[in-house]
Design a protein around this motif. Sequence first.
Motif, PDB file in Angstrom:
ATOM      1  N   TRP A  53      -4.429  46.414 -57.106  1.00 14.37           N
ATOM      2  CA  TRP A  53      -5.263  47.504 -58.057  1.00 14.37           C
ATOM      3  C   TRP A  53      -6.208  46.693 -58.685  1.00 14.37           C
ATOM      4  CZ3 TRP A  53      -5.949  52.203 -58.656  1.00 14.37           C
ATOM      5  CH2 TRP A  53      -6.589  52.566 -59.850  1.00 14.37           C
ATOM      6  N   LEU A  54      -6.023  45.279 -59.125  1.00 17.12           N
ATOM      7  CA  LEU A  54      -7.182  44.763 -59.897  1.00 17.12           C
ATOM      8  C   LEU A  54      -8.285  44.286 -58.948  1.00 17.12           C
ATOM      9  CD1 LEU A  54      -4.998  42.414 -62.261  1.00 17.12           C
ATOM     10  CD2 LEU A  54      -6.544  44.154 -62.901  1.00 17.12           C
ATOM     11  N   ILE A  55      -8.108  43.820 -57.805  1.00 19.13           N
ATOM     12  CA  ILE A  55      -9.056  43.640 -56.760  1.00 19.13           C
ATOM     13  C   ILE A  55      -9.957  45.041 -56.431  1.00 19.13           C
ATOM     14  CG2 ILE A  55      -9.510  42.969 -54.412  1.00 19.13           C
ATOM     15  CD1 ILE A  55      -6.989  41.055 -54.644  1.00 19.13           C
ATOM     16  N   TYR A  56      -9.046  46.002 -56.349  1.00 17.73           N
ATOM     17  CA  TYR A  56      -9.712  47.235 -56.179  1.00 17.73           C
ATOM     18  C   TYR A  56     -10.770  47.682 -57.205  1.00 17.73           C
ATOM     19  CZ  TYR A  56     -10.237  52.275 -55.939  1.00 17.73           C
ATOM     20  OH  TYR A  56     -10.917  53.733 -55.599  1.00 17.73           O
ATOM     21  N   GLU A  57     -10.421  47.254 -58.568  1.00 11.83           N
ATOM     22  CA  GLU A  57     -11.014  47.862 -59.603  1.00 11.83           C
ATOM     23  C   GLU A  57     -12.171  46.691 -59.754  1.00 11.83           C
ATOM     24  OE1 GLU A  57     -10.846  50.368 -61.950  1.00 11.83           O
ATOM     25  OE2 GLU A  57      -9.752  51.194 -60.482  1.00 11.83           O
ATOM     26  N   GLY A  58     -12.325  45.768 -59.044  1.00 13.61           N
ATOM     27  CA  GLY A  58     -13.350  44.668 -59.210  1.00 13.61           C
ATOM     28  C   GLY A  58     -13.118  43.333 -59.713  1.00 13.61           C
ATOM     29  N   LYS A  59     -12.022  42.959 -59.721  1.00 15.45           N
ATOM     30  CA  LYS A  59     -11.523  41.818 -60.413  1.00 15.45           C
ATOM     31  C   LYS A  59     -11.686  40.886 -59.289  1.00 15.45           C
ATOM     32  CE  LYS A  59     -10.374  39.086 -63.692  1.00 15.45           C
ATOM     33  NZ  LYS A  59     -11.490  38.845 -64.851  1.00 15.45           N
ATOM     34  N   ARG A  60     -12.866  40.067 -58.839  1.00 18.60           N
ATOM     35  CA  ARG A  60     -12.955  39.123 -57.785  1.00 18.60           C
ATOM     36  C   ARG A  60     -13.450  38.016 -57.847  1.00 18.60           C
ATOM     37  NH1 ARG A  60     -14.806  44.482 -56.043  1.00 18.60           N
ATOM     38  NH2 ARG A  60     -13.375  45.643 -54.636  1.00 18.60           N
ATOM     39  N   THR A  61     -12.911  37.407 -59.110  1.00 25.25           N
ATOM     40  CA  THR A  61     -13.413  36.025 -59.526  1.00 25.25           C
ATOM     41  C   THR A  61     -12.471  34.930 -58.415  1.00 25.25           C
ATOM     42  OG1 THR A  61     -11.589  35.801 -61.105  1.00 25.25           O
ATOM     43  CG2 THR A  61     -13.744  36.628 -62.087  1.00 25.25           C
ATOM     44  N   VAL A  62     -12.988  33.704 -58.249  1.00 19.55           N
ATOM     45  CA  VAL A  62     -12.400  32.869 -57.500  1.00 19.55           C
ATOM     46  C   VAL A  62     -11.035  32.801 -57.868  1.00 19.55           C
ATOM     47  CG1 VAL A  62     -12.674  30.588 -56.551  1.00 19.55           C
ATOM     48  CG2 VAL A  62     -14.724  32.073 -56.419  1.00 19.55           C
ATOM     49  N   PRO A  63     -10.859  32.234 -59.052  1.00 13.36           N
ATOM     50  CA  PRO A  63      -9.362  31.965 -59.710  1.00 13.36           C
ATOM     51  C   PRO A  63      -8.557  33.311 -59.254  1.00 13.36           C
ATOM     52  CG  PRO A  63     -10.992  31.121 -61.388  1.00 13.36           C
ATOM     53  CD  PRO A  63     -11.708  32.171 -60.204  1.00 13.36           C
ATOM     54  N   PHE A  64      -8.881  34.346 -59.572  1.00 18.13           N
ATOM     55  CA  PHE A  64      -8.216  35.466 -59.314  1.00 18.13           C
ATOM     56  C   PHE A  64      -7.871  35.706 -57.837  1.00 18.13           C
ATOM     57  CE2 PHE A  64      -6.794  39.983 -58.574  1.00 18.13           C
ATOM     58  CZ  PHE A  64      -5.727  40.035 -59.541  1.00 18.13           C
ATOM     59  N   LEU A  65      -8.764  35.650 -56.988  1.00 22.04           N
ATOM     60  CA  LEU A  65      -8.416  36.036 -55.519  1.00 22.04           C
ATOM     61  C   LEU A  65      -7.765  34.697 -55.093  1.00 22.04           C
ATOM     62  CD1 LEU A  65     -12.321  37.140 -54.394  1.00 22.04           C
ATOM     63  CD2 LEU A  65     -10.151  38.602 -54.679  1.00 22.04           C
ATOM     64  N   PHE A  66      -7.897  33.480 -55.439  1.00 23.64           N
ATOM     65  CA  PHE A  66      -6.921  32.588 -54.783  1.00 23.64           C
ATOM     66  C   PHE A  66      -5.675  32.739 -55.159  1.00 23.64           C
ATOM     67  CE2 PHE A  66      -5.138  28.253 -55.117  1.00 23.64           C
ATOM     68  CZ  PHE A  66      -5.667  28.005 -53.851  1.00 23.64           C
ATOM     69  N   LEU A 117      -0.790  30.103 -63.727  1.00 24.93           N
ATOM     70  CA  LEU A 117      -1.894  29.344 -64.329  1.00 24.93           C
ATOM     71  C   LEU A 117      -3.263  30.098 -63.952  1.00 24.93           C
ATOM     72  CD1 LEU A 117      -0.597  25.802 -63.642  1.00 24.93           C
ATOM     73  CD2 LEU A 117      -0.676  27.233 -65.923  1.00 24.93           C
ATOM     74  N   LEU A 118      -3.515  30.320 -62.661  1.00 21.34           N
ATOM     75  CA  LEU A 118      -4.653  30.803 -62.296  1.00 21.34           C
ATOM     76  C   LEU A 118      -5.156  32.322 -62.829  1.00 21.34           C
ATOM     77  CD1 LEU A 118      -4.778  29.801 -58.523  1.00 21.34           C
ATOM     78  CD2 LEU A 118      -6.439  29.139 -60.336  1.00 21.34           C
ATOM     79  N   VAL A 121      -5.850  32.419 -66.381  1.00 25.04           N
ATOM     80  CA  VAL A 121      -7.340  31.860 -66.535  1.00 25.04           C
ATOM     81  C   VAL A 121      -8.166  32.932 -66.204  1.00 25.04           C
ATOM     82  CG1 VAL A 121      -9.075  30.286 -65.640  1.00 25.04           C
ATOM     83  CG2 VAL A 121      -6.978  29.333 -66.327  1.00 25.04           C
ATOM     84  N   ALA A 122      -7.958  33.536 -65.196  1.00 23.34           N
ATOM     85  CA  ALA A 122      -8.933  34.686 -64.735  1.00 23.34           C
ATOM     86  C   ALA A 122      -8.581  35.975 -65.442  1.00 23.34           C
ATOM     87  CB  ALA A 122      -8.037  35.087 -63.100  1.00 23.34           C
ATOM     88  N   LEU A 123      -7.430  36.261 -66.132  1.00 23.03           N
ATOM     89  CA  LEU A 123      -7.464  37.589 -66.753  1.00 23.03           C
ATOM     90  C   LEU A 123      -7.390  37.077 -68.469  1.00 23.03           C
ATOM     91  CD1 LEU A 123      -4.781  39.100 -64.672  1.00 23.03           C
ATOM     92  CD2 LEU A 123      -7.172  39.853 -64.696  1.00 23.03           C
ATOM     93  N   PRO A 124      -8.478  36.830 -69.026  1.00 25.45           N
ATOM     94  CA  PRO A 124      -8.605  36.360 -70.334  1.00 25.45           C
ATOM     95  C   PRO A 124      -7.838  37.721 -71.439  1.00 25.45           C
ATOM     96  CG  PRO A 124     -10.757  37.019 -69.530  1.00 25.45           C
ATOM     97  CD  PRO A 124      -9.567  37.224 -68.353  1.00 25.45           C
TER      98      PRO A 124
END
Length: 124
Positions: A53-66, A117-118, A121-124
């Motif tokens: 869902w978060l990827i679908y909504e646009g959360k595509r930072t490198v830490p989050f995708l990893f 941990l990622l 960092v990715a979801l403040p």
Amino acid sequence: MLVGLIWVVQILVYPQFLRVAAADFKDYHQAHCFRISLIVGPLLFLEASSAAWLIYEGKRTVPFLFSAGLVGVIWLSTAILQAPAHTRLMRGLDAALVRHVIRTNWIRTLAWTARGLLVSVALP
């Protein structure tokens, strides 16, 4: 939740398998598998669906995708290493196989820890 749970399983639950009498192990292990699935199943669903869902909504930072990619590592490790071993343990105690489960579960333990941990960092 899964980060904490995997550390409890790795440090406490799986090593305790070696302390169960062989005569009692089959029932003990079957009860463990049933009960742990009641906890893990819904959490795995929530983890995968919330990541998607978060990827679908646009959360595509490198830490989050990893971190989302680590879900695949965890599921592959479960499917290839852990699930087959637990299926074999349903037949009874095999100390070498329990040690294999403990050793290979480090893959999931470290992957979930890194994911936690990622995500933090990715979801403040």
